[in-house]
Design an enzyme around this catalytic site. Structure first.
Site, short mmCIF file in Angstrom:
data_model
loop_
_atom_site.label_atom_id
_atom_site.label_comp_id
_atom_site.label_asym_id
_atom_site.label_seq_id
_atom_site.Cartn_x
_atom_site.Cartn_y
_atom_site.Cartn_z
N GLY A 88 -0.08 4.01 3.99
CA GLY A 88 -0.94 4.13 5.08
C GLY A 88 -0.59 5.31 6.14
N CYS A 132 7.98 -1.19 12.78
CA CYS A 132 8.28 0.32 13.31
C CYS A 132 8.86 0.17 14.55
CB CYS A 132 7.03 1.20 13.03
SG CYS A 132 6.14 0.96 11.57
C1 LIG Z 1 2.07 -1.06 7.52
C2 LIG Z 1 0.96 -0.25 8.23
C3 LIG Z 1 0.73 1.07 8.27
C4 LIG Z 1 1.63 2.06 7.60
O1 LIG Z 1 1.36 2.06 6.06
P1 LIG Z 1 2.60 2.52 5.22
O2 LIG Z 1 2.20 2.41 3.85
O3 LIG Z 1 3.78 1.60 5.53
O4 LIG Z 1 2.90 3.79 5.58
C5 LIG Z 1 -0.59 1.63 8.93
N1 LIG Z 1 -1.36 0.79 9.43
C6 LIG Z 1 -1.29 -0.46 9.59
C7 LIG Z 1 -2.03 -1.35 10.38
C8 LIG Z 1 0.13 -1.12 8.91
O5 LIG Z 1 0.14 -2.20 8.75
#
Ligand SMILES: *Cc1c(COP(=O)(O)O)cnc(C)c1O
Length: 390
Positions: A68, A329
């Site tokens: 993400g 985070c």
């Molecule tokens: C967890 C999350 C991310 C980050 O995704 P990763 O695959 O952990 O980098 C981004 N946006 C939202 C809404 C998330 O919940």
């Protein structure tokens, strides 16, 4: 042990592990022209097709990424650079005030280092960006907007955004609209073509797939400038050797999550309702945050006046219950959530919050454990805080 932190990450499904395991030992770079390479390429392209079918996109539109965070970075930075190269006056990046840091921070970085203008779209008391707000922001100077990013569903309070309407507003002005749908795929009806968005982020580990695997769906005709440079894979949008086992695992997880969506969402909502009712009984002055009508089924975001969320989290952890005070985070740093603050909640209430997020493996037994533990935990957290204040 009870796990109530599925918005942070989920269990990898056994079907996904099996599919990935079958690929882990396979030899062949999907970009190589020989038989080994072609076999790997077939696996990757099948994965691409199945993800595209699951989210209403064409295979050509699916770009594999490492998750993400990377997808959001490519969308926001890459679309900004592409638009700004066409017209240097396009410098504004509009993001909602409740985005995940994986969208906020790339936008802020572009302002700090690339001459972009960072603008937050305010949300209402339940965390929604209204189409009116987006329209007003764009209309202030339509020619200067490079890109808009508003998430499909919020990872802290679960609020759903009116993505279709927002995308339609952006489209009226010819502005690309990106949405972070990481929390939505598999629980909401996410259809890329139907939604009208220009780019959509999804991530494997939030829906039973592998961590470190995700995708950015990019509408045909859009060419975000790459963040990573190298072999030119993924239509030069994302260089790097494609991880065959991860693409297969991601496709399996997305396919299952989308196929089981309605049943799964019902399961989550019934557990969530039970959880909230039980907590209300144990702690009558609990506050439920977010939009009561339009929210994710699996997240309960609760404020416990007179408590510190961090203290509550530790007390529950000591009793074998894992949850979160907000987004993982920012965990470990006792700062009020930017999401809650944006909805107008005051700092003290924001700091008294817990996020309890349910998933595929959650059971009524988990909910009962949390409900049994929350009353005593709140009492102890309140007493501890009162003592410190004396
Ligand atoms: C967890 C999350 C991310 C980050 O995704 P990763 O695959 O952990 O980098 C981004 N946006 C939202 C809404 C998330 O919940």
């Amino acid at each position: 042990m009870v796990y109530l932190d599925h918005a942070a990450t989920t269990e990898v499904r056994p079907e996904v592990i099996a599919e990935m395991a079958a690929q882990l030992g396979a030899l062949g770079n999907p970009s190589s022209l020989h038989g080994h390479g072609r076999a790997a390429r077939r696996t990757v392209e099948e994965a691409r097709e199945s993800i595209a079918a699951a989210v209403g996109a064409t295979p050509h539109e699916v770009v594999f990424t490492a998750g993400g965070t990377e997808s959001n970075n490519i969308a926001i930075k890459g679309l900004y650079w592409a638009r700004n190269a066409e017209a240097p006056a396009r410098t504004r990046i509009l993001v909602s005030a409740v985005e995940h840091h994986a969208a906020l921070d790339p936008a802020r970085w572009m302002a700090d280092h690339q001459g972009a203008v960072y603008e937050e779209l305010p949300v209402d008391a339940v965390g929604r960006v209204t189409p009116r707000v987006l329209r007003d922001a764009i209309e202030r100077d339509p020619d200067s907007v490079a890109v808009v990013s508003v998430m499909w569903a919020n990872n802290e309070i679960g609020t759903l955004q009116p993505v279709r309407e927002l995308a339609a507003v952006a489209a009226e002005f010819g502005v690309p609209f990106h949405t972070d749908a990481v929390q939505a795929v598999g629980v909401q009806d996410v259809d890329f073509a139907d939604s009208g968005v220009s780019a959509l982020t999804l991530s494997g580990h939030k829906l039973g797939g592998p961590v470190g695997a995700g995708a950015l769906v990019v509408a045909r005709g859009l060419a975000p400038v790459p963040v990573l440079h190298g072999g030119g894979q993924e239509r030069d949008i994302r260089s790097g050797t494609l991880p065959t086992p991860l693409t297969r695992g991601l496709a399996t997880a997305v396919g299952l999550a989308v196929a089981e969506r309605e049943e799964h969402a019902e399961h989550l909502a019934s557990l969530r309702d039970e959880l909230e009712a039980g907590v209300r009984e144990a702690v009558p002055d609990v506050v439920v945050n977010g939009d009561p009508d339009r929210r994710l089924p699996g997240i309960a975001h609760l404020s416990f006046p007179g408590c510190e969320g961090d203290a509550l989290l530790m007390l529950l952890d000591a009793r074998g219950v894992s949850c979160s005070t907000g987004s993982a985070c920012s965990a470990g740093v006792a700062q009020p959530s930017h999401v809650l603050l944006a909805t107008g909640v005051d700092t003290e209430v924001a700091l008294s919050s817990l996020r309890l997020s349910l998933g595929r493996t959650s059971t009524m037994g988990d909910v009962k454990r949390l409900v049994a533990e929350i009353g005593p935990a709140v009492e102890r957290a309140r007493a501890a805080r009162a003592k410190r204040r004396r």
